[in-house]
Design a protein around this motif. Structure first.
Motif, short mmCIF file in Angstrom:
data_model
loop_
_atom_site.label_atom_id
_atom_site.label_comp_id
_atom_site.label_asym_id
_atom_site.label_seq_id
_atom_site.Cartn_x
_atom_site.Cartn_y
_atom_site.Cartn_z
N TYR A 74 0.82 -1.21 0.00
CA TYR A 74 0.00 0.00 0.00
C TYR A 74 0.85 1.26 0.00
CZ TYR A 74 -3.68 -3.36 0.86
OH TYR A 74 -4.53 -4.43 0.75
N GLY A 75 2.08 1.16 -0.54
CA GLY A 75 2.92 2.33 -0.70
C GLY A 75 4.10 2.37 0.25
N THR A 76 4.75 3.52 0.28
CA THR A 76 5.88 3.75 1.17
C THR A 76 5.45 4.77 2.20
OG1 THR A 76 7.45 3.28 -0.60
CG2 THR A 76 8.28 4.54 1.28
N THR A 77 5.66 4.47 3.47
CA THR A 77 5.19 5.33 4.54
C THR A 77 6.10 5.20 5.75
OG1 THR A 77 3.28 5.91 5.92
CG2 THR A 77 3.62 3.57 5.46
N LYS A 78 6.04 6.22 6.61
CA LYS A 78 6.70 6.13 7.91
C LYS A 78 5.67 6.07 9.04
CE LYS A 78 7.67 11.08 8.40
NZ LYS A 78 8.72 12.06 8.72
N ILE A 79 4.41 5.85 8.68
CA ILE A 79 3.35 5.70 9.68
C ILE A 79 3.31 4.24 10.14
CG2 ILE A 79 0.87 5.80 10.12
CD1 ILE A 79 0.72 8.10 8.10
N TRP A 80 3.27 4.06 11.45
CA TRP A 80 3.15 2.74 12.06
C TRP A 80 1.87 2.71 12.89
CZ3 TRP A 80 6.72 -1.49 12.15
CH2 TRP A 80 7.81 -1.32 11.29
N ASP A 81 1.18 1.57 12.82
CA ASP A 81 -0.11 1.40 13.50
C ASP A 81 0.06 0.60 14.78
OD1 ASP A 81 -1.11 2.56 11.14
OD2 ASP A 81 -1.50 0.61 10.24
N SER A 82 -0.43 1.13 15.88
CA SER A 82 -0.44 0.37 17.14
C SER A 82 -1.71 -0.46 17.15
CB SER A 82 -0.41 1.32 18.33
OG SER A 82 -0.50 0.58 19.54
N ILE A 83 -1.55 -1.79 17.20
CA ILE A 83 -2.71 -2.68 17.15
C ILE A 83 -3.02 -3.30 18.50
CG2 ILE A 83 -2.45 -3.12 14.69
CD1 ILE A 83 -1.21 -5.87 15.46
N ALA A 84 -2.15 -3.09 19.46
CA ALA A 84 -2.31 -3.52 20.85
C ALA A 84 -1.17 -2.86 21.63
CB ALA A 84 -2.24 -5.04 20.97
N PRO A 85 -1.25 -2.82 22.95
CA PRO A 85 -0.14 -2.21 23.70
C PRO A 85 1.19 -2.89 23.37
CG PRO A 85 -2.04 -2.52 25.12
CD PRO A 85 -2.35 -3.21 23.81
N GLY A 86 2.16 -2.10 22.93
CA GLY A 86 3.48 -2.62 22.60
C GLY A 86 3.54 -3.43 21.32
N GLU A 87 2.54 -3.27 20.42
CA GLU A 87 2.51 -4.00 19.16
C GLU A 87 2.26 -3.05 18.00
OE1 GLU A 87 -0.20 -7.31 19.21
OE2 GLU A 87 0.90 -8.33 20.80
N TYR A 88 3.22 -3.01 17.05
CA TYR A 88 3.15 -2.11 15.90
C TYR A 88 3.35 -2.86 14.59
CZ TYR A 88 3.70 1.70 19.25
OH TYR A 88 3.51 2.59 20.28
N ILE A 89 2.63 -2.40 13.56
CA ILE A 89 2.86 -2.87 12.20
C ILE A 89 2.92 -1.65 11.29
CG2 ILE A 89 1.82 -5.15 12.52
CD1 ILE A 89 -0.69 -4.15 11.14
N SER A 90 3.70 -1.78 10.22
CA SER A 90 3.80 -0.67 9.27
C SER A 90 2.46 -0.48 8.56
CB SER A 90 4.89 -0.93 8.24
OG SER A 90 4.84 0.06 7.24
N ASP A 91 2.07 0.77 8.41
CA ASP A 91 0.84 1.11 7.70
C ASP A 91 0.91 0.74 6.22
OD1 ASP A 91 -1.81 2.42 8.19
OD2 ASP A 91 -1.09 3.78 6.62
N ALA A 92 2.12 0.47 5.71
CA ALA A 92 2.30 0.07 4.31
C ALA A 92 1.67 -1.29 4.03
CB ALA A 92 3.79 0.03 3.97
N TYR A 93 1.32 -2.03 5.09
CA TYR A 93 0.72 -3.36 4.94
C TYR A 93 -0.74 -3.41 5.39
CZ TYR A 93 5.29 -5.14 3.82
OH TYR A 93 6.49 -5.37 3.20
N VAL A 94 -1.32 -2.24 5.66
CA VAL A 94 -2.70 -2.18 6.15
C VAL A 94 -3.53 -1.33 5.20
CG1 VAL A 94 -4.19 -1.59 8.10
CG2 VAL A 94 -1.86 -2.39 8.52
N ARG A 95 -4.66 -1.86 4.77
CA ARG A 95 -5.54 -1.13 3.85
C ARG A 95 -6.46 -0.21 4.65
NH1 ARG A 95 -7.59 -1.87 -1.54
NH2 ARG A 95 -9.60 -0.84 -1.70
N THR A 96 -6.01 1.04 4.82
CA THR A 96 -6.80 2.01 5.58
C THR A 96 -7.60 2.92 4.66
OG1 THR A 96 -5.00 3.62 5.62
CG2 THR A 96 -5.14 2.06 7.49
N GLY A 97 -7.24 2.95 3.36
CA GLY A 97 -7.91 3.86 2.43
C GLY A 97 -7.38 5.27 2.51
N SER A 98 -6.26 5.47 3.21
CA SER A 98 -5.70 6.80 3.38
C SER A 98 -4.18 6.73 3.39
CB SER A 98 -6.18 7.39 4.71
OG SER A 98 -5.52 8.62 4.99
N ASP A 99 -3.54 7.80 2.92
CA ASP A 99 -2.08 7.90 3.01
C ASP A 99 -1.67 8.61 4.31
OD1 ASP A 99 -1.63 6.64 0.60
OD2 ASP A 99 -1.61 8.52 -0.53
N GLY A 100 -2.65 9.04 5.09
CA GLY A 100 -2.37 9.76 6.32
C GLY A 100 -2.88 9.01 7.55
N PHE A 101 -3.00 9.73 8.63
CA PHE A 101 -3.47 9.15 9.88
C PHE A 101 -4.96 8.86 9.83
CE2 PHE A 101 0.52 11.04 11.07
CZ PHE A 101 1.01 10.21 12.06
#
Length: 107
Positions: A74-101
């Motif tokens: 889903y592109g190149t980004t420096k946004i990371w998604d917190s999916i649980a306390p202490g757990e992050y995945i790159s937003d480049a692998y999540v289909r949010t429908g947005s390039d932002g927050f």
């Protein structure tokens, strides 16, 4: 807080829920098809892997923050998604429908 069909709202009937974090956490996003994404303890590939999401996973994003640049389906980004306390995945692998927050910024 994750809300699902079993969540009981203690507010009177018809009372609006005003917390943005509750709305963001209630939304589930699809992880890129065909990818088993590593979940890390922080917003960079330098952080240890805490688990790996299975194929076809969906995630709730409680908050987002800037971290390491990552390229994915889903592109190149420096946004990371917190999916649980202490757990992050790159937003480049999540289909949010947005390039932002799409969720509040993590503290």
């Amino acid at each position: 807080m994750i809300m699902d069909e079993n969540h009981r709202n203690d507010e009177p009937d018809g009372a609006p829920t005003t917390a943005t974090a509750v709305t963001a956490a209630a939304t589930r996003y699809t992880v890129a098809p065909g990818y088993r994404v590593n979940v890390r303890s922080g917003p960079s590939t330098q952080y240890p892997i805490v688990r790996t999401l299975p194929l076809g996973a969906t995630v709730s994003i409680s908050c987002q923050k800037y971290g390491e640049w990552v390229s994915g389906p889903y592109g190149t980004t420096k946004i990371w998604d917190s999916i649980a306390p202490g757990e992050y995945i790159s937003d480049a692998y999540v289909r949010t429908g947005s390039d932002g927050f799409v969720a509040p910024r993590c503290a």
